[in-house]
Scaffold this motif. Structure first.
Motif, short mmCIF file in Angstrom:
data_model
loop_
_atom_site.label_atom_id
_atom_site.label_comp_id
_atom_site.label_asym_id
_atom_site.label_seq_id
_atom_site.Cartn_x
_atom_site.Cartn_y
_atom_site.Cartn_z
N GLY A 200 0.86 -1.23 -0.11
CA GLY A 200 0.10 -0.02 -0.15
C GLY A 200 0.90 1.12 0.09
O GLY A 200 1.88 1.23 -0.92
N THR A 201 0.61 2.14 0.93
CA THR A 201 1.48 3.38 1.21
C THR A 201 3.05 2.85 1.40
O THR A 201 3.95 3.35 0.90
CB THR A 201 1.10 4.11 2.09
N GLY B 33 2.80 1.94 -3.28
CA GLY B 33 2.12 3.08 -4.07
C GLY B 33 2.64 4.31 -4.50
O GLY B 33 2.71 4.74 -5.88
N PRO B 34 3.27 4.94 -3.59
CA PRO B 34 4.01 6.16 -3.84
C PRO B 34 5.23 5.99 -4.73
O PRO B 34 5.42 6.75 -5.43
CB PRO B 34 4.75 6.56 -2.37
N GLY C 186 -1.34 4.47 -8.89
CA GLY C 186 -1.85 3.16 -9.68
C GLY C 186 -3.15 2.92 -10.01
O GLY C 186 -3.24 2.39 -11.31
N ILE C 187 -3.75 3.31 -9.50
CA ILE C 187 -5.54 3.24 -9.92
C ILE C 187 -5.71 3.98 -11.24
O ILE C 187 -6.79 3.18 -11.89
CB ILE C 187 -6.35 3.83 -8.80
N GLY D 279 -3.63 -4.98 0.75
CA GLY D 279 -3.25 -3.46 0.54
C GLY D 279 -3.79 -3.11 -0.72
O GLY D 279 -4.14 -3.76 -1.77
N GLY D 280 -3.68 -1.55 -0.77
CA GLY D 280 -4.49 -0.89 -1.86
C GLY D 280 -3.87 -1.53 -3.27
O GLY D 280 -4.80 -1.65 -4.01
N VAL D 281 -2.66 -1.53 -3.33
CA VAL D 281 -2.06 -1.88 -5.03
C VAL D 281 -2.45 -3.28 -5.41
O VAL D 281 -2.69 -3.41 -6.40
CB VAL D 281 -0.40 -1.70 -4.71
N HIS E 10 -5.25 -4.23 -5.04
CA HIS E 10 -6.42 -4.25 -5.51
C HIS E 10 -6.68 -4.53 -7.08
O HIS E 10 -7.43 -4.89 -7.77
CB HIS E 10 -7.28 -3.19 -5.29
N GLN E 11 -5.31 -4.47 -7.69
CA GLN E 11 -5.00 -4.64 -9.23
C GLN E 11 -5.04 -6.11 -9.10
O GLN E 11 -3.81 -6.65 -9.28
CB GLN E 11 -3.83 -3.66 -9.65
P1 ADP Z 1 -2.38 2.22 3.75
O1 ADP Z 1 -1.29 1.56 3.31
O2 ADP Z 1 -2.00 3.70 3.76
O3 ADP Z 1 -3.14 2.01 4.91
P2 ADP Z 1 -3.66 1.13 1.21
O4 ADP Z 1 -3.26 -0.12 1.57
O5 ADP Z 1 -5.18 1.73 0.67
O6 ADP Z 1 -3.60 2.17 2.53
O7 ADP Z 1 -2.37 1.88 0.46
C1 ADP Z 1 -2.82 3.03 -0.46
C2 ADP Z 1 -1.64 3.13 -1.41
O8 ADP Z 1 -2.19 2.11 -2.51
C3 ADP Z 1 -1.67 4.25 -2.30
O9 ADP Z 1 -0.35 4.66 -2.78
C4 ADP Z 1 -2.54 4.33 -3.38
O10 ADP Z 1 -2.24 5.02 -4.65
C5 ADP Z 1 -2.67 2.70 -3.70
N1 ADP Z 1 -3.77 2.17 -4.32
C6 ADP Z 1 -5.03 2.13 -3.34
N2 ADP Z 1 -5.79 1.79 -4.25
C7 ADP Z 1 -5.47 1.23 -5.36
C8 ADP Z 1 -5.85 0.54 -6.37
N3 ADP Z 1 -7.19 0.03 -6.85
N4 ADP Z 1 -4.88 0.29 -7.49
C9 ADP Z 1 -3.57 0.96 -7.32
N5 ADP Z 1 -3.28 1.30 -6.19
C10 ADP Z 1 -3.92 1.71 -5.32
#
Ligand code: ADP
Ligand code: ZN
Length: 292
Positions: A130-131, A182-183, A193-194, A230-232, A234-235
Motif C-alpha cells: 500500500g503506502t 503506491g508512492p 496506480g489506480i 493492501g491498496g496496490v 486491488h489490481q
Molecule cells: P495504507 O497502506 O495507507 O494503509 P492502502 O493499503 O489503501 O493504505 O494503500 C494506499 C496506496 O495504495 C496508495 O499509494 C494508493 O495510490 C494505492 N492504491 C490504492 N488503491 C489502489 C488501486 N485500486 N490500484 C492501485 N493502487 C492503489
C-alpha cells in the motif's frame, strides 16, 4: 467476550468492537494526528463500549518483546509525533484491561489464520502493498518475532536492466517498498496506480519485483500460503503475473503440491479488508486468555 480492536495506521486509526468469533459489531475511523489529539478520542470510544480486552495492530517499528523495558512502545517510526510512544501502557492504564499488541501486518496474518482462508496452515506469510510494504508471518499459530519483528517489506530487490528508477525508500532506495509501494508507482509513472489500470508494462514490472521478494520468502520460510493485501493488490491482474514470475524464478528447484497449485498458493486477502481488524480481535482474545 466483548473485545476492542485497534488497527493503528499512519493515516487513520480504525477502532472496532467485536467478539472472539471475529464478528464486528461496530467500527469507526479517526484520522491519525498526534497522540495528544487522537488517543483520548479512542479511549473514550473503547471505554463507552466496555471492552474486556483490547488488541492493537500497529504501524512500526514497534517493540513487541514483553521482556523489554520499552515493550508496547512505537519505537523509531518516521512518524515523529508517535516515536517512542507507549501505546500499550496508555491504553492499559486508561481502560484497566489486558492489551494485546503486534504489528499491523502480524494482525492481518493472524486474522487470516484465525478466521480466514489460512485456518489450519502451518506457516503463512501476509504481505501488504500500500503506502508502504510490510509482511507478517505466523508459524504454527505463533506470530513471528525475533530480535524485533519481520521487516520484510525492505528486502533488497534486483533492478531489471531496463529500469532506471532509483527507488523511493529513504533508507535503501531499491528495496521492495522503494520499488513497489503506491508512492513508488506514482513517482515512477507520474500517475497513481489506480489510474494506470490498463498499462500492462506497469503491472508486469510490479509483478516482477514482488515475485523476487516472494521467491526469497518461499526459500527462507517455506510458507504453505502467501496472502497479498493492501491498496496496490486491488489490481487483481497482478496475481497471475506474480505467480508466473515466481514459478520462473524458482526454476523447478523445489517441487511441492502447493507450488503446483499456484492459484491457491499466492492469493488475495479473503476477509474483505477486515483481516487486520479481525486479527486485532484475536490479539485481544489472546491477551485476555494469556494465550500468546
Ligand atoms: P495504507 O497502506 O495507507 O494503509 P492502502 O493499503 O489503501 O493504505 O494503500 C494506499 C496506496 O495504495 C496508495 O499509494 C494508493 O495510490 C494505492 N492504491 C490504492 N488503491 C489502489 C488501486 N485500486 N490500484 C492501485 N493502487 C492503489
Ligand atoms: Zn527500504
Amino acid at each position: 467476550m466483548r473485545l476492542g480492536a485497534l488497527e493503528a495506521g499512519g493515516t487513520k486509526m480504525v477502532c472496532a468492537i467485536g467478539d472472539e468469533t471475529g464478528k464486528i459489531y461496530e467500527q469507526i475511523s479517526i484520522p491519525t494526528k498526534t497522540p495528544e489529539e487522537t488517543v483520548p478520542e479512542m479511549i473514550e470510544y473503547f471505554k463507552k463500549a466496555g471492552v474486556e480486552a483490547l488488541g492493537i495492530g500497529c504501524f512500526g517499528p514497534i517493540d513487541p518483546d514483553k521482556a523489554s523495558e520499552t515493550y508496547g512502545y512505537i519505537t523509531s517510526t518516521p512518524k515523529l509525533a508517535w516515536a517512542n510512544y507507549n501505546i500499550v501502557g496508555t491504553f492499559e492504564e486508561a481502560l484497566g484491561c489486558p492489551v494485546g499488541f503486534d504489528t499491523d501486518v502480524n494482525g492481518s496474518v493472524l486474522g487470516e489464520a484465525t478466521f480466514g482462508q489460512a485456518k489450519g496452515k502451518k506457516c503463512v506469510v501476509y504481505v501488504t502493498i500500500g503506502t508502504g510494504v510490510g509482511a507478517g508471518v505466523i508459524i504454527e499459530g505463533r506470530l513471528l518475532h525475533g530480535m524485533l519483528h519481520p521487516e520484510a517489506g525492505h528486502v533488497m530487490i534486483q533492478k531489471r536492466s531496463d529500469d532506471h528508477y532509483q527507488g523511493k525508500c529513504p533508507y535503501h532506495k531499491n528495496c521492495l517498498e522503494g520499488m513497489t509501494a503506491g508512492p513508488a508507482i506514482e513517482e515512477r509513472w507520474g500517475k497513481k496506480g489506480i489510474e494506470l489500470k490498463d498499462c500492462e508494462e506497469v503491472w508486469d514490472l510490479e509483478a516482477y519485483y514482488i515475485a523476487q521478494a516472494l521467491t526469497g520468502y518461499i526459500l527462507t520460510l517455506s510458507p504453505d500460503m502467501i496472502i497479498l493485501g493492501g491498496g496496490v493488490m486491488h489490481q487483481l491482474q497482478l496475481f497471475p503475473m506474480i505467480r508466473n514470475y515466481v514459478t520462473e524464478m524458482l526454476n523447478g528447484y523445489i517441487k511441492t503440491k502447493e507450488l503446483q497449485n499456484m492459484d491457491q498458493y499466492i492469493v488475495p486477502a479473503s476477509l474483505k479488508d477486515d483481516q487486520g481488524i479481525m486479527g486485532c480481535l484475536e490479539l485481544a482474545r489472546r491477551a485476555l486468555c494469556e494465550d500468546v
